[in-house]
Design an enzyme around this catalytic site. Sequence first.
Site, PDB file in Angstrom:
ATOM      1  N   CYS A 298       0.809  -1.215   0.000  1.00 59.16           N
ATOM      2  CA  CYS A 298       0.000   0.000   0.000  1.00 59.16           C
ATOM      3  C   CYS A 298       0.845   1.270   0.000  1.00 59.16           C
ATOM      4  O   CYS A 298       0.394   2.320  -0.459  1.00 59.16           O
ATOM      5  CB  CYS A 298      -0.951  -0.003   1.199  1.00 59.16           C
ATOM      6  SG  CYS A 298      -0.113  -0.230   2.781  1.00 59.16           S
ATOM      7  N   GLU A 394      -5.422   2.634  -6.859  1.00 55.63           N
ATOM      8  CA  GLU A 394      -4.418   1.671  -6.430  1.00 55.63           C
ATOM      9  C   GLU A 394      -4.420   0.467  -7.365  1.00 55.63           C
ATOM     10  O   GLU A 394      -5.460  -0.113  -7.642  1.00 55.63           O
ATOM     11  CB  GLU A 394      -4.738   1.228  -4.996  1.00 55.63           C
ATOM     12  CG  GLU A 394      -3.602   0.592  -4.276  1.00 55.63           C
ATOM     13  CD  GLU A 394      -3.878   0.439  -2.786  1.00 55.63           C
ATOM     14  OE1 GLU A 394      -2.922   0.538  -2.001  1.00 55.63           O
ATOM     15  OE2 GLU A 394      -5.044   0.224  -2.418  1.00 55.63           O
TER      16      GLU A 394
END
Length: 490
Positions: A298, A394
Amino acid sequence: MQETSTIAAGQRADRKLLIGGELRETSRTFPSVNPATAEVLGYAPDATVADAEAAVAAARTAFDTTSWSTDTEFRVHCLEQFHRALLEHRDELAALTTAEVGATAALCAGAQLDQPIDIVRYYAELLATYPLTEDLGNIESRGMQHHRWVEKEAAGVVAAIIAYNYPNQLALAKLAPALAAGCTVVLKAAPDTPLITLALGELIAHHTDIPPGVVNVISGADPEVGAVLTTSPDVDMVTFTGSTPTGRRIMAAASETLKKVFLELGGKSAAIILDDADFNTAALFSAFSMVTHAGQGCALTSRLLVPAAHKDEIVELIKNNFAMVRYGDPADPKTYMGPLISEKQRDKVDGMVKRAVAAGATLVTGGEKVDPGYFYTPTLLADVDPDSEIAQEEVFGPVLAVISYTDDDDAVRIANNSIYGLSGAVFGSQERALAVSRRIRTGTFSINGGNYFSPDSPFGGYKQSGIGREMGTAGLEEFLESKTFATVVA
């Protein structure tokens, strides 16, 4: 505390849930797949709603009826036992992490295993010295002296829900501070990587004096199992690591009972190469960090912001670095990049790359699936629109998007042009790089390759990258409540 356990990797169908101090079988299981081979590695128990409710009830009973939350010395003892057990079984855990997660040996020596093990030691040591009481002194009120102090108490029953990408890190960064604080825990494994998390439960059951019900570990593919943890009135706090959309749903579900919520969510971090940077060093760092664990991190800097006048030069350097990345069997010590976790994730990554090219980005290298297993070649996209999908969402794959900027102000603007604020990086002369970094809205930041990731360093993000901080003293305090006392002394 039993004396033996077997947690080695292999073809297994006997993983069990840990509920109320007992390792339990279930009536149904689901497979865990080795992402490097696409073959079934073993089977995990597929917990039911009733199993989740039993785990919550066990945690509630343990918190309400035992001295776990008040006996600091005993908690230190149990954390030290857990740390020793992790060290003693380190090689078995590494083999299972490689097989199930697709993590390389180098990653297991770092953020996939050895660093998480060190988190347990860190919180055992911190708990031994952390001031759980703060004396506020006396005040005069209504002609009398009143003595006041603050005591830190455990938040209560914690539901900990983790993602698949770094399961040991995510589990231990929640378990260790929660246990140090005196909480009891229900830990839910990620459906893609359940075996390694269940193995942690086995170690606790067999090798520690942690009382029954203090730690419960479950796995399951049914979303209703997670719903029990986020909505039960017997759960006082939810800590979740995963995607931002899921985090939003968990926050909404927890709001019905006003639970304490800690969320570590997504990121779309930017690395900025300033025009006075060492381009070779910056390109090397940016390329190899992006393909760490096949881009499944992340905090990875998946946007690379480069000065427009030097774009072609830097793109060529990144391309050459990507060509040096050795990918393949994560069990091979020479492998740098392993597979993506699943066919579904690989298809998602490939779809985003194809849409980026269709939207005008230039595919410089990569963009290919490699079988067997779920491998995807290191992928470099240039001429990326900063407002496009590939620059805003993402990816969770080995894909680096290059965006050009005109000056420092423009670079800062582009870097902050995101709903996320988890991490970032900058390369350039120290004073200028530091000035730029302080203008970026993120929870962590690397300057010229600096490494911030350590058990004593708080980790978390701004904006929609989450709420709260993991690790460090801040990580312990997430699991504590403050109670203010006052008594009349004169």
